[in-house]
Design a protein around this motif. Structure first.
Motif, PDB file in Angstrom:
ATOM      1  N   LEU A  69     -37.835 -99.258  48.394  1.00 14.53           N
ATOM      2  CA  LEU A  69     -38.540-100.038  49.415  1.00 14.53           C
ATOM      3  C   LEU A  69     -38.815 -99.199  50.659  1.00 14.53           C
ATOM      4  CD1 LEU A  69     -36.688-103.468  49.126  1.00 14.53           C
ATOM      5  CD2 LEU A  69     -38.940-102.833  48.233  1.00 14.53           C
ATOM      6  N   ILE A  70     -37.856 -98.355  51.030  1.00 19.49           N
ATOM      7  CA  ILE A  70     -38.061 -97.471  52.181  1.00 19.49           C
ATOM      8  C   ILE A  70     -39.186 -96.486  51.892  1.00 19.49           C
ATOM      9  CG2 ILE A  70     -37.011 -95.617  53.552  1.00 19.49           C
ATOM     10  CD1 ILE A  70     -34.353 -97.179  53.289  1.00 19.49           C
ATOM     11  N   TYR A  71     -39.202 -95.922  50.684  1.00 15.03           N
ATOM     12  CA  TYR A  71     -40.266 -94.990  50.312  1.00 15.03           C
ATOM     13  C   TYR A  71     -41.626 -95.683  50.372  1.00 15.03           C
ATOM     14  CZ  TYR A  71     -42.858 -91.356  47.900  1.00 15.03           C
ATOM     15  OH  TYR A  71     -43.772 -90.379  47.590  1.00 15.03           O
ATOM     16  N   LEU A  72     -41.719 -96.882  49.816  1.00 19.47           N
ATOM     17  CA  LEU A  72     -42.984 -97.623  49.844  1.00 19.47           C
ATOM     18  C   LEU A  72     -43.415 -97.953  51.270  1.00 19.47           C
ATOM     19  CD1 LEU A  72     -42.460-100.033  46.817  1.00 19.47           C
ATOM     20  CD2 LEU A  72     -43.954 -98.024  46.932  1.00 19.47           C
ATOM     21  N   ALA A  73     -42.458 -98.315  52.119  1.00 21.18           N
ATOM     22  CA  ALA A  73     -42.783 -98.597  53.525  1.00 21.18           C
ATOM     23  C   ALA A  73     -43.298 -97.337  54.224  1.00 21.18           C
ATOM     24  CB  ALA A  73     -41.554 -99.147  54.247  1.00 21.18           C
ATOM     25  N   LEU A  74     -42.650 -96.193  53.972  1.00 23.09           N
ATOM     26  CA  LEU A  74     -43.111 -94.940  54.575  1.00 23.09           C
ATOM     27  C   LEU A  74     -44.495 -94.566  54.057  1.00 23.09           C
ATOM     28  CD1 LEU A  74     -39.822 -92.837  54.547  1.00 23.09           C
ATOM     29  CD2 LEU A  74     -40.948 -93.877  56.515  1.00 23.09           C
ATOM     30  N   TRP A  75     -44.758 -94.855  52.787  1.00 26.30           N
ATOM     31  CA  TRP A  75     -46.062 -94.574  52.187  1.00 26.30           C
ATOM     32  C   TRP A  75     -47.152 -95.356  52.920  1.00 26.30           C
ATOM     33  CZ3 TRP A  75     -46.716 -94.733  46.145  1.00 26.30           C
ATOM     34  CH2 TRP A  75     -47.938 -94.171  45.785  1.00 26.30           C
ATOM     35  N   ILE A  76     -46.830 -96.571  53.320  1.00 27.63           N
ATOM     36  CA  ILE A  76     -47.797 -97.407  54.032  1.00 27.63           C
ATOM     37  C   ILE A  76     -47.899 -97.025  55.510  1.00 27.63           C
ATOM     38  CG2 ILE A  76     -48.237 -99.782  54.801  1.00 27.63           C
ATOM     39  CD1 ILE A  76     -46.930-100.665  52.102  1.00 27.63           C
ATOM     40  N   ILE A  77     -46.766 -96.728  56.145  1.00 29.75           N
ATOM     41  CA  ILE A  77     -46.727 -96.506  57.596  1.00 29.75           C
ATOM     42  C   ILE A  77     -47.214 -95.117  57.996  1.00 29.75           C
ATOM     43  CG2 ILE A  77     -45.163 -96.315  59.573  1.00 29.75           C
ATOM     44  CD1 ILE A  77     -43.455 -98.488  58.200  1.00 29.75           C
ATOM     45  N   ILE A  78     -46.784 -94.085  57.286  1.00 31.27           N
ATOM     46  CA  ILE A  78     -47.115 -92.703  57.674  1.00 31.27           C
ATOM     47  C   ILE A  78     -48.580 -92.426  57.329  1.00 31.27           C
ATOM     48  CG2 ILE A  78     -46.604 -90.254  57.296  1.00 31.27           C
ATOM     49  CD1 ILE A  78     -43.763 -91.073  56.575  1.00 31.27           C
ATOM     50  N   PRO A  79     -49.357 -91.942  58.302  1.00 37.19           N
ATOM     51  CA  PRO A  79     -50.773 -91.664  58.015  1.00 37.19           C
ATOM     52  C   PRO A  79     -50.942 -90.452  57.101  1.00 37.19           C
ATOM     53  CG  PRO A  79     -50.226 -90.947  60.231  1.00 37.19           C
ATOM     54  CD  PRO A  79     -49.011 -91.646  59.686  1.00 37.19           C
ATOM     55  N   ARG A  80     -52.044 -90.437  56.378  1.00 36.94           N
ATOM     56  CA  ARG A  80     -52.368 -89.331  55.465  1.00 36.94           C
ATOM     57  C   ARG A  80     -52.815 -88.127  56.280  1.00 36.94           C
ATOM     58  NH1 ARG A  80     -52.275 -88.809  49.677  1.00 36.94           N
ATOM     59  NH2 ARG A  80     -53.598 -87.061  49.231  1.00 36.94           N
ATOM     60  N   GLU A  81     -52.437 -86.946  55.852  1.00 35.71           N
ATOM     61  CA  GLU A  81     -52.856 -85.709  56.499  1.00 35.71           C
ATOM     62  C   GLU A  81     -54.385 -85.626  56.446  1.00 35.71           C
ATOM     63  OE1 GLU A  81     -51.338 -81.186  56.055  1.00 35.71           O
ATOM     64  OE2 GLU A  81     -51.959 -82.141  54.205  1.00 35.71           O
ATOM     65  N   PRO A  82     -55.031 -85.245  57.551  1.00 40.36           N
ATOM     66  CA  PRO A  82     -56.495 -85.153  57.527  1.00 40.36           C
ATOM     67  C   PRO A  82     -56.973 -84.132  56.494  1.00 40.36           C
ATOM     68  CG  PRO A  82     -55.649 -84.891  59.762  1.00 40.36           C
ATOM     69  CD  PRO A  82     -54.466 -84.905  58.845  1.00 40.36           C
ATOM     70  N   ALA A  83     -58.109 -84.433  55.912  1.00 33.94           N
ATOM     71  CA  ALA A  83     -58.699 -83.514  54.938  1.00 33.94           C
ATOM     72  C   ALA A  83     -59.142 -82.252  55.656  1.00 33.94           C
ATOM     73  CB  ALA A  83     -59.876 -84.169  54.242  1.00 33.94           C
ATOM     74  N   PRO A  84     -59.020 -81.095  54.996  1.00 30.48           N
ATOM     75  CA  PRO A  84     -59.464 -79.850  55.638  1.00 30.48           C
ATOM     76  C   PRO A  84     -60.975 -79.878  55.857  1.00 30.48           C
ATOM     77  CG  PRO A  84     -58.860 -79.470  53.352  1.00 30.48           C
ATOM     78  CD  PRO A  84     -58.496 -80.883  53.658  1.00 30.48           C
ATOM     79  N   VAL A  85     -61.381 -79.323  56.991  1.00 32.14           N
ATOM     80  CA  VAL A  85     -62.802 -79.265  57.315  1.00 32.14           C
ATOM     81  C   VAL A  85     -63.392 -78.012  56.690  1.00 32.14           C
ATOM     82  CG1 VAL A  85     -64.474 -79.104  59.182  1.00 32.14           C
ATOM     83  CG2 VAL A  85     -62.401 -80.471  59.472  1.00 32.14           C
ATOM     84  N   ILE A  86     -64.420 -78.207  55.884  1.00 36.50           N
ATOM     85  CA  ILE A  86     -65.095 -77.093  55.236  1.00 36.50           C
ATOM     86  C   ILE A  86     -66.385 -76.825  55.983  1.00 36.50           C
ATOM     87  CG2 ILE A  86     -66.147 -76.264  53.093  1.00 36.50           C
ATOM     88  CD1 ILE A  86     -64.239 -78.214  51.627  1.00 36.50           C
ATOM     89  N   PRO A  87     -66.533 -75.621  56.543  1.00 34.05           N
ATOM     90  CA  PRO A  87     -67.759 -75.343  57.305  1.00 34.05           C
ATOM     91  C   PRO A  87     -68.984 -75.326  56.368  1.00 34.05           C
ATOM     92  CG  PRO A  87     -66.369 -73.387  57.188  1.00 34.05           C
ATOM     93  CD  PRO A  87     -65.616 -74.501  56.534  1.00 34.05           C
ATOM     94  N   VAL A  88     -70.068 -75.856  56.884  1.00 36.10           N
ATOM     95  CA  VAL A  88     -71.307 -75.922  56.118  1.00 36.10           C
ATOM     96  C   VAL A  88     -72.116 -74.660  56.383  1.00 36.10           C
ATOM     97  CG1 VAL A  88     -73.451 -77.206  55.778  1.00 36.10           C
ATOM     98  CG2 VAL A  88     -71.308 -78.424  56.285  1.00 36.10           C
TER      99      VAL A  88
END
Length: 77
Positions: free
Chosen positions: A56-75
């Motif tokens: 339950l703690i793992y699932l709560a952390l999965w919901i609460i902690i934001p996802r790392e931003p995707a790397p920016v690929i220069p165009v």
């Protein structure tokens, strides 16, 4: 009048994209504190042998902690 806030030098706790097996929680914790992701995963699995709400703690952390931003690929122009 606005005052500039100093930038925080400590990295934020985010769910890892590069060290994710299930939700990236263990990988994110390891990256935040400079630990080995495998060690964090092993400690979590070992904690499952003890009584308690680990899943339950793992699932709560999965919901609460934001996802790392995707790397920016220069165009390329």
């Amino acid at each position: 009048m606005t005052t500039a806030q100093p930038a925080s030098s400590a990295p934020r706790l985010t769910r890892s994209r590069s060290n994710a097996w299930l939700g990236g929680v263990c990988g994110g914790i390891a990256e935040r504190w400079g630990w080995d992701p495998t060690l964090v995963r092993v400690l979590f699995v070992l904690s499952m042998l003890l009584p308690g709400p680990q899943v339950l703690i793992y699932l709560a952390l999965w919901i609460i902690i934001p996802r790392e931003p995707a790397p920016v690929i220069p165009v390329q122009p």
